[in-house]
Write a protein that holds these residues in place. Structure first.
Motif, mmCIF file in Angstrom:
data_model
loop_
_atom_site.group_PDB
_atom_site.id
_atom_site.type_symbol
_atom_site.label_atom_id
_atom_site.label_comp_id
_atom_site.label_asym_id
_atom_site.label_seq_id
_atom_site.Cartn_x
_atom_site.Cartn_y
_atom_site.Cartn_z
ATOM 1 N N GLY A 866 5.864 -19.637 14.149
ATOM 2 C CA GLY A 866 6.351 -18.489 13.406
ATOM 3 C C GLY A 866 5.488 -17.273 13.639
ATOM 4 N N PHE A 867 5.587 -16.349 12.717
ATOM 5 C CA PHE A 867 4.866 -15.088 12.794
ATOM 6 C C PHE A 867 4.195 -14.815 11.449
ATOM 7 C CE2 PHE A 867 8.139 -14.944 15.975
ATOM 8 C CZ PHE A 867 7.554 -14.301 17.047
ATOM 9 N N LYS A 868 3.039 -14.157 11.515
ATOM 10 C CA LYS A 868 2.321 -13.773 10.308
ATOM 11 C C LYS A 868 2.167 -12.252 10.294
ATOM 12 C CE LYS A 868 -0.296 -18.061 9.687
ATOM 13 N NZ LYS A 868 -1.635 -18.669 9.486
ATOM 14 N N VAL A 869 2.491 -11.688 9.161
ATOM 15 C CA VAL A 869 2.340 -10.244 8.975
ATOM 16 C C VAL A 869 1.150 -10.033 8.044
ATOM 17 C CG1 VAL A 869 3.416 -8.131 8.171
ATOM 18 C CG2 VAL A 869 4.798 -9.869 9.301
ATOM 19 N N TYR A 870 0.114 -9.385 8.574
ATOM 20 C CA TYR A 870 -1.041 -8.993 7.773
ATOM 21 C C TYR A 870 -0.793 -7.558 7.294
ATOM 22 C CZ TYR A 870 -3.791 -12.991 9.417
ATOM 23 O OH TYR A 870 -4.263 -14.249 9.666
ATOM 24 N N TYR A 871 -0.888 -7.333 6.002
ATOM 25 C CA TYR A 871 -0.683 -5.976 5.509
ATOM 26 C C TYR A 871 -1.620 -5.730 4.330
ATOM 27 C CZ TYR A 871 2.197 -8.119 1.813
ATOM 28 O OH TYR A 871 2.661 -8.871 0.768
ATOM 29 N N TRP A 872 -1.989 -4.482 4.197
ATOM 30 C CA TRP A 872 -2.909 -4.122 3.121
ATOM 31 C C TRP A 872 -2.652 -2.683 2.692
ATOM 32 C CZ3 TRP A 872 -3.989 -5.035 8.123
ATOM 33 C CH2 TRP A 872 -4.515 -3.993 8.887
ATOM 34 N N ARG A 873 -2.991 -2.435 1.460
ATOM 35 C CA ARG A 873 -2.803 -1.108 0.878
ATOM 36 C C ARG A 873 -4.048 -0.283 1.148
ATOM 37 N NH1 ARG A 873 -2.510 0.256 -5.548
ATOM 38 N NH2 ARG A 873 -1.594 2.338 -5.434
ATOM 39 N N GLU A 874 -3.879 0.743 1.973
ATOM 40 C CA GLU A 874 -5.016 1.623 2.276
ATOM 41 C C GLU A 874 -5.431 2.423 1.038
ATOM 42 O OE1 GLU A 874 -6.798 1.731 4.829
ATOM 43 O OE2 GLU A 874 -5.714 0.962 6.539
ATOM 44 N N ARG A 875 -4.453 3.044 0.420
ATOM 45 C CA ARG A 875 -4.745 3.863 -0.761
ATOM 46 C C ARG A 875 -3.431 4.317 -1.375
ATOM 47 N NH1 ARG A 875 -3.820 9.206 0.592
ATOM 48 N NH2 ARG A 875 -3.740 9.662 2.842
ATOM 49 N N SER A 876 -3.538 4.779 -2.607
ATOM 50 C CA SER A 876 -2.403 5.457 -3.218
ATOM 51 C C SER A 876 -2.307 6.860 -2.646
ATOM 52 C CB SER A 876 -2.582 5.502 -4.741
ATOM 53 O OG SER A 876 -1.629 6.368 -5.322
ATOM 54 N N LEU A 877 -1.114 7.401 -2.572
ATOM 55 C CA LEU A 877 -0.932 8.756 -2.061
ATOM 56 C C LEU A 877 -1.336 9.807 -3.085
ATOM 57 C CD1 LEU A 877 2.458 8.328 -0.183
ATOM 58 C CD2 LEU A 877 0.145 8.359 0.753
ATOM 59 N N HIS A 878 -1.678 9.368 -4.281
ATOM 60 C CA HIS A 878 -2.252 10.304 -5.253
ATOM 61 C C HIS A 878 -3.657 10.679 -4.791
ATOM 62 C CE1 HIS A 878 -3.591 11.993 -9.073
ATOM 63 N NE2 HIS A 878 -2.307 12.067 -9.398
ATOM 64 N N LYS A 879 -3.978 11.946 -4.883
ATOM 65 C CA LYS A 879 -5.193 12.443 -4.228
ATOM 66 C C LYS A 879 -6.476 11.874 -4.805
ATOM 67 C CE LYS A 879 -5.122 16.592 -7.179
ATOM 68 N NZ LYS A 879 -5.068 18.059 -7.201
ATOM 69 N N HIS A 880 -6.438 11.341 -6.015
ATOM 70 C CA HIS A 880 -7.682 10.878 -6.632
ATOM 71 C C HIS A 880 -7.883 9.374 -6.518
ATOM 72 C CE1 HIS A 880 -8.337 14.851 -8.391
ATOM 73 N NE2 HIS A 880 -7.072 14.839 -8.816
ATOM 74 N N ASN A 881 -7.033 8.691 -5.786
ATOM 75 C CA ASN A 881 -7.155 7.243 -5.753
ATOM 76 C C ASN A 881 -8.075 6.769 -4.637
ATOM 77 O OD1 ASN A 881 -4.329 7.440 -7.235
ATOM 78 N ND2 ASN A 881 -5.240 5.447 -7.621
#
Length: 1294
Positions: A866-881
């Motif tokens: 199969g296939f594995k998708v690695y994903y992660w949240r870089e940041r919120s698009l709110h400027k202070h996050n």
């Protein structure tokens, strides 16, 4: 007149050539005839090669060509398509191509020099079984008695899937007149019961072509009565759907489907008409059907799903009209009318056009007679070309659905195509005209013997061919005269019929076929046989249980026929029971039981006829007999081995005593002293009536045998062992099973197998011949010999290459049979390539779909897992996050090229890559890609605090949501009054800007409780609301004024049962109160005092009892309870009670009368006053006060007093509606105001103390604003300060 003569001529021509519709022998010249073709709508399995059939015959054998989507299909140009030899059938190899590429319209053409035949248009489509879309199904809570629909909505497949509902245990959910599945798969409840509560309502879709079953997410249904709904409302409020809030009463029926009073439906002739009406109501309605314009066709009509569905098969035009379904219960009925229209695809009236074989100079007609609704159009073609474009032929004339041929000549042979079509389909038929000059021949087998039973009809065939059509005559034996009168009937096709055959009709018959060119004779025989008859029939029997019974069935039959006797019980097969013994002319049943009762039928069959007779068996209780002791049998004795052969032996024995229970069977066991000494194994079983068994043995074993007898009690003890019988060695009879090949390292191949047992070895010196070679490579087998092992490791082989494997058993006496070829792969290694063309498609704020191209098989270097998708949240698009780097992994098993990433955070930047993995592990990652999720709705505001309660205003303060999910565009505040019985008033709504975190609500009603709902908004909409409550207060000075000004208008007292109880701690005053006012006091004064202003007051704070303390002993007091409302209303008084405090004798000096004590108290009071003034001044200047955390509940949710420790009012909870209010700190003026320059959040944070959390919400300390700014807000009173208002401000700190 001319038209009538033409019709008569056509009729004569047609009748004259009825017999011409027969097969032309293949050794004669003839145009092509298509004998087999794929269906018009051809659904294929995408996992298998596509085979499009086109078979035809002709002389010479026809050649084939194809069109695809109307244009010539050059098969030689497509490497994936081949045509079978001597056939037009196409085979598409989809191992190198996708089946979607061949979803087209195909037509086959078969041609030779005499004509051209064409097939139907074959529309090739691949079957599809799409996956169910992912969804989160909330639990459903419904009130008992209401109707309910559970939707299925399966994915659209080709062909459509079969729907059914099951539970987690794969058991079908029960259906009834109350619960039923509709034709579209939804599950309908006319009314729900408590027993319908379950968490595993699962809809399944079965796709027939791919034989796959998919399931919908389970649906949870909870059925509650009204009391249970009230008790559990809070628990289900946030995550369930509530279908009803009102009690479900009994009600008349109404239709869930179809809707409205009437509907319409169109159905095609010959198909199945299904109409359904599903009604809801309480009690459960019953559904009935009628046809308004006539009667239902009884033989073709059935009612399904508890009368909900009306089904009519083989629909005809007479089934059109109005149908009415009626749903009825005790409270009434409802009707729905369905107007049915019947259309028809084209269909043949008298069959498809038939081939014509004509001699030169003959005439005939070719008829294409069809009908349909609407009326179909008919077009003709010759050799695949429209007839109007074909070469002119003077012997041919086309008139609508008929072609007239007159005086045909050699060379006029052709294939004619008739195409009949309308809006609902088409018919395409090929019929050839073959011009031949051929002498007759008889096609029926020569010297064939026909057999028939006496007094039955006899049919003797004489199938012939010739052009012109031969004339048939029959003769018998001496050929003295033709057979053309009674009792003989000569049919047009040459068959001779004898209606009632007798013995004298037996003999030799001659068939003569002649035409203008020649004559042909054929001889056959007829034998008339005696019928089969049962002479002695079985008779009715009554037998006691445990006895035996015999049914006789004696039969007479023709001695030349072979009879077969069959017995049935209750029209079914006899039970497989040894007690039932079938002989040639009888049936015996021993030890009769109650289950043997029934009807027994004997049937005598021969190759030509049969006869049968029946009788009934009745079983009665046996006459009581003395008790019999049953024991297990004694062991058999006298074991003897005879008829000894290499691989078999016969064993005989003597049974032991049965002990009143017949022996049912014998069990023979063996011990192999050579391989498994001490272990006995079951070999075979024989019935209890036998004492001999023929035993099959294996070579190279030392056998001993023993026998056990079994009766109804138990097995006997084993018999003594027989003597040892040794079988001679031989070569193995079988090879090892379970041969497989795999790799443990990237460069090896492990060949393993299940070894043979000692008994299977058949001789000494067992070893294995292991062979392997690389698959798809022209190489020789490599062979090694392995002994005492069940695997062999081949090293130094290429990585992940397919191999063919064989393992053969060999011993000292030879080799086993040729082994079957097994398949395996050498070892895997990590993939060396990453998926390419990786991209993401954002579906919504919480879901994205990732796409990638498959990795070439050679680069995977192993079994694709199969296939594995690695994903992660870089940041919120709110400027202070801040950044988020926690990685998540989603695995997609199998050969996928896309996958869904659920549960994403809205308004965020994500990174991801994709890796392929095999049995060894993961390959390298693809280049990292990024995508942004759009904004979502925000979360709940962090807090909501109600401050500064005044006579007619309240101030609300809040914090932005912790989870913003986007840019906050504003807030919505809704509020409403709450009266004493917790009933809610009308809702008011106020829109607030995004930069506001407080608001003051003016013009509120005094002494009134309000409920508030506040939610934040983004561009995607409003988020969930936080709720709170607050109460406006009453002006103390106004209350005092009312005590003086308000008269004593009579009113009804809301108080009752006022009582007192004097104790050591004081006097406990109790009462009952039924009034709306919140300000309740206990007033008391000395009994001897007459002045009204001497009443002393104690605020009750909402309870219905109060402890009066500090009353002096020896005095009596008048006590009453007072409720004070609006200033224009008089106070409401209870009746007075007299409280007498007993005197306490004491010699102690009353400290309250001492001067030093009075001075000390005055000094303390002065100090407290100074501190309060300083606090008041500091509050008005403004300062930083931290936002307090939520505290435990107050004792009374209706009235919140000021807290004595920090001079504050209670904070209001954002939890459930009736939880206690909580404390908070507020500025002294009760509001948090900002002037026009307050655009920055820095004003709230006072420098570095504030910070922003992950979703952009502000965390820090709020600072109050100067009271001088309040006038700019427009919320303060325009009146001059009054002493009363000043006192109110001071009172908030006392």
């Amino acid at each position: 007149m001319e038209r009538r003569r033409m019709d008569a001529a056509l009729l004569v021509l047609f009748l004259g050539h009825l017999a011409a519709a027969l097969e032309v022998p293949l050794d004669l010249p003839q145009p092509p005839t298509i004998t087999h073709q794929s269906p018009k709508d051809y659904i294929i399995d995408p996992r298998e090669n596509i085979i499009i059939h086109c078979e035809a015959k002709g002389k010479p054998h026809p050649s084939f060509s194809w069109t695809r989507n109307g244009t010539h299909f050059d098969i030689d140009e497509d490497p994936n398509v081949t045509m079978r030899p001597h056939s037009g059938t196409l085979v598409v190899d989809i191992s190198r191509a996708k089946a979607e590429q061949y979803e087209c319209v195909y037509q086959c053409t078969a041609r030779n020099k005499h004509g051209t035949a064409v097939s139907n248009n074959i529309v090739v489509k691949q079957s599809r079984s799409p996956l169910w879309s992912k969804e989160k199904i909330k639990p459903i809570v419904v009130q008992e008695g209401v109707s309910l629909v559970l939707p299925c909505r399966p994915p659209a497949g080709l062909p459509p899937p079969i729907i059914f509902w099951m539970d987690n245990n794969f058991q079908r959910l029960p259906q009834s007149s109350r619960v039923a599945q509709s034709l579209n798969g939804d599950l309908y409840f006319s009314n729900v019961l408590r027993d319908d509560s379950r968490n595993d309502y699962i809809c399944y879709a079965r796709f027939p072509y791919t034989q796959t079953i998919q399931q919908k997410q389970p649906i949870t249904v909870k059925v509650l009565n009204m009391d249970a709904i009230n008790d559990t409302m809070a628990a289900f409020y946030n995550d369930t759907d509530l279908f009803s809030e009102e009690p479900a009463d009994e009600r008349k029926p109404s239709f869930l489907i179809p809707s409205g009073p009437s509907s319409s439906k169109t159905v095609l002739r010959g198909q199945v008409l299904e109409m359904e009406c599903i009604a809801e109501g309480l009690p459960t309605p019953e559904v009935s059907w009628t046809k308004v314009s006539g009667d239902l066709p009884a033989k073709r009509t059935s009612f399904l799903h508890y009368q909900r569905t009306l089904r009519i098969v083989n629909v005809s035009e007479s089934d059109a009209g109005d149908y009415r379904c009626t749903a009825r219960n005790q409270l009434g009925s409802v009707h729905h009318t369905i107007h049915v229209m019947v259309k028809a695809a084209p269909y043949w009236i008298s069959g498809a056009p038939r081939n014509l074989v004509l001699a030169p100079g003959e005439s005939s007609v070719l008829t294409c007679r069809a009908s349909g609704t609407p009326k179909p159009s008919i077009t003709w073609a010759m050799n695949g070309i429209p007839i109007e474009n074909s070469p002119k032929d003077l012997s041919r004339k086309v008139e609508d659905d008929t072609i007239i041929f007159t005086d045909v000549q050699p060379g006029s042979s052709a294939v004619y195509q008739c195409n009949v079509s309308n809006d609902y389909g088409y018919l395409l038929s090929n019929a050839f005209v073959n011009v031949l000059s051929e002498p007759p021949r008889v096609l029926t087998q020569s010297n064939k013997v026909y057999q028939v039973i006496k007094n039955h009809r006899a049919l003797i065939d004489c199938a012939s061919f010739g052009s012109p059509i031969p004339k048939i005559t029959w003769f018998k034996d001496s050929r003295s005269s033709t057979l053309d009168g009674d009792p003989y009937i000569l049919h047009d096709n040459g068959t001779l019929e004898i209606h009632i055959a007798q013995a004298h009709n037996s003999g030799r018959y001659t068939c003569v076929a002649r035409n203008s060119i020649g004559i042909y004779e054929n001889h056959v025989s007829l034998e008339v046989k005696e019928p089969t008859r049962i002479l002695k029939q079985p008779e009715y029997k009554v037998v006691q249980r445990g006895k035996s019974v015999v049914f006789e069935c004696k039969v007479k039959h023709d001695p030349s026929l072979i009879p077969t006797m069959t017995w049935l019980k209750d029209d079914g097969e006899l039970p497989a029971d040894e007690r039932l013994i079938v002989d040639s002319d009888s049936l015996t049943i021993t030890d009769v039981t109650e289950n043997d009762a029934g009807v027994y039928t004997c049937i005598m069959n021969t190759t030509l006829d049969h006869d049968s007779a029946s009788a009934e068996l009745t079983v009665v209780e046996a006459t009581p007999t003395p008790a019999v002791v049953y024991e297990r049998p004694d062991p058999p004795t006298d074991l003897e081995l005879t008829d000894q052969k290499k691989r078999s032996v016969q064993l005989t024995w003597t049974p032991g005593d049965e002990h009143n229970s017949p022996i049912q069977k014998f069990l023979i066991q063996y011990e192999d002293l050579l391989h498994h000494r001490g272990h006995w194994h079951n070999l075979t079983e024989v019935p209890g009536t036998k004492t001999t068994a023929h035993l099959k043995l294996s070579p190279y074993a030392h056998y001993t045998f023993r026998v056990l007898a079994l009766n109804a009690v138990d097995f006997s003890r084993p018999s003594l062992s027989s003597r040892v019988y040794k079988t001679e060695p031989a070569a193995p009879d079988e090879n090892p099973t379970g041969v497989q090949g795999f790799g443990t390292e990237h460069d090896n191949l492990v060949i393993s197998w299940k070894p043979l047992s000692g008994l299977q070895s058949n001789g000494p010196g067992l070893h294995y011949k292991v062979m392997w070679r690389q698959k798809a490579v022209d190489s020789d087998w490599t062979t090694v010999t392995v002994a005492n092992n069940s695997k062999f490791v081949v090293s130094g082989v290429p990585t992940f290459v397919p191999y063919e494997l064989k393992v053969q058993a060999v011993n000292d006496y030879g080799a086993g049979p040729e082994p079957a070829i097994a398949h395996g792969y050498s070892g895997e290694d990590l993939p060396v390539a990453a998926p390419e063309n990786v991209q993401a498609i954002v579906m919504n704020s919480a879901l994205a779909e990732v796409h990638w191209d498959p990795v070439p098989f050679k680069l995977i270097r192993g079994h694709l897992k199969g296939f594995k998708v690695y994903y992660w949240r870089e940041r919120s698009l709110h400027k202070h996050n801040p950044h988020h780097v926690e990685k998540q992994i989603l695995t997609f098993s199998g050969n996928h090229t896309r996958g869904m990433l659920p549960g994403l955070h809205p308004f965020s930047l994500y990174s991801f890559n994709v890796r392929v993995y095999n049995g060894k592990g993961e390959g390298p990652p693809s280049p990292t890609r990024q995508f942004e999720t759009p904004e979502g709705v925000p979360g709940t505001p962090t807090s909501l605090i109600v401050t500064n309660p005044n006579l007619d205003s309240l101030t609300l303060e809040w914090s932005p949501p912790h989870v913003r999910n986007g840019r906050i565009t504003g807030y919505t505040l809704k509020y409403q009054q709450v009266n004493n019985s917790n009933e809610l008033g009308p809702m008011e709504e106020l829109a607030l800007p995004a930069n506001e975190t407080s608001v003051t609500l003016p013009n509120l009603k005094y002494s009134t409780r309000y409920k508030f709902y506040l939610n934040a908004k983004t561009v995607r909409g409003a988020g969930p609301a936080i709720s709170g409550e607050g109460v406006t207060i009453m002006d103390e000075a106004l209350i005092s004024q009312l005590d003086v000004d308000v008269g004593t208008a009579p009113s009804v007292s809301p108080f009752g049962n006022v009582s007192s109880l004097v104790g050591e701690d004081g006097a406990l005053i109790s009462w009952e109160y039924r009034g709306p006012e919140k300000n309740v006091y206990v007033e008391y004064k000395n009994k001897n005092s007459e002045a009204e202003e001497e009443w002393q007051k104690e605020l009750v704070n909402g309870s219905q009892n109060f402890m009066l303390k500090g009353l002096k002993g020896g005095l009596s007091y008048r006590v009453r309870v007072v409720a004070k409302g609006h200033h224009d209303q008089p106070p409401l008084l209870s009746e007075e009670v007299l409280v007498t405090v007993p005197a306490v004798a004491s010699r102690q000096v009353d400290i309250a009368t001492q001067g030093w004590f009075i001075g000390l108290m005055c000094a303390i009071a002065l100090l407290i006053l100074i501190l309060l003034i300083i606090c008041f001044i500091q509050r008005n200047k403004g300062g930083k006060y931290p936002v307090k955390e939520k505290e435990d509940a107050h004792t009374d949710p209706e009235f919140q007093p000021m807290k004595e420790d920090d001079c504050t009012f209670g904070e209001y909870s954002d939890n459930e509606d009736h939880k206690p209010l909580k404390g908070s700190r507020t500025p002294s003026n009760g509001t948090v105001k900002r002037d026009d320059s307050d655009d920055s959040l820095v004003d709230y944070g006072e420098g570095g103390d504030g910070q922003f959390n992950e979703d952009g919400s502000f965390i820090g300390q709020y600072s109050g604003k100067s009271a001088s700014r309040d006038t700019a807000e427009g919320h303060e009173s325009s009146e001059a300060p009054s002493p009363i208002n000043a006192m109110n401000s001071l009172n908030s700190f006392v």
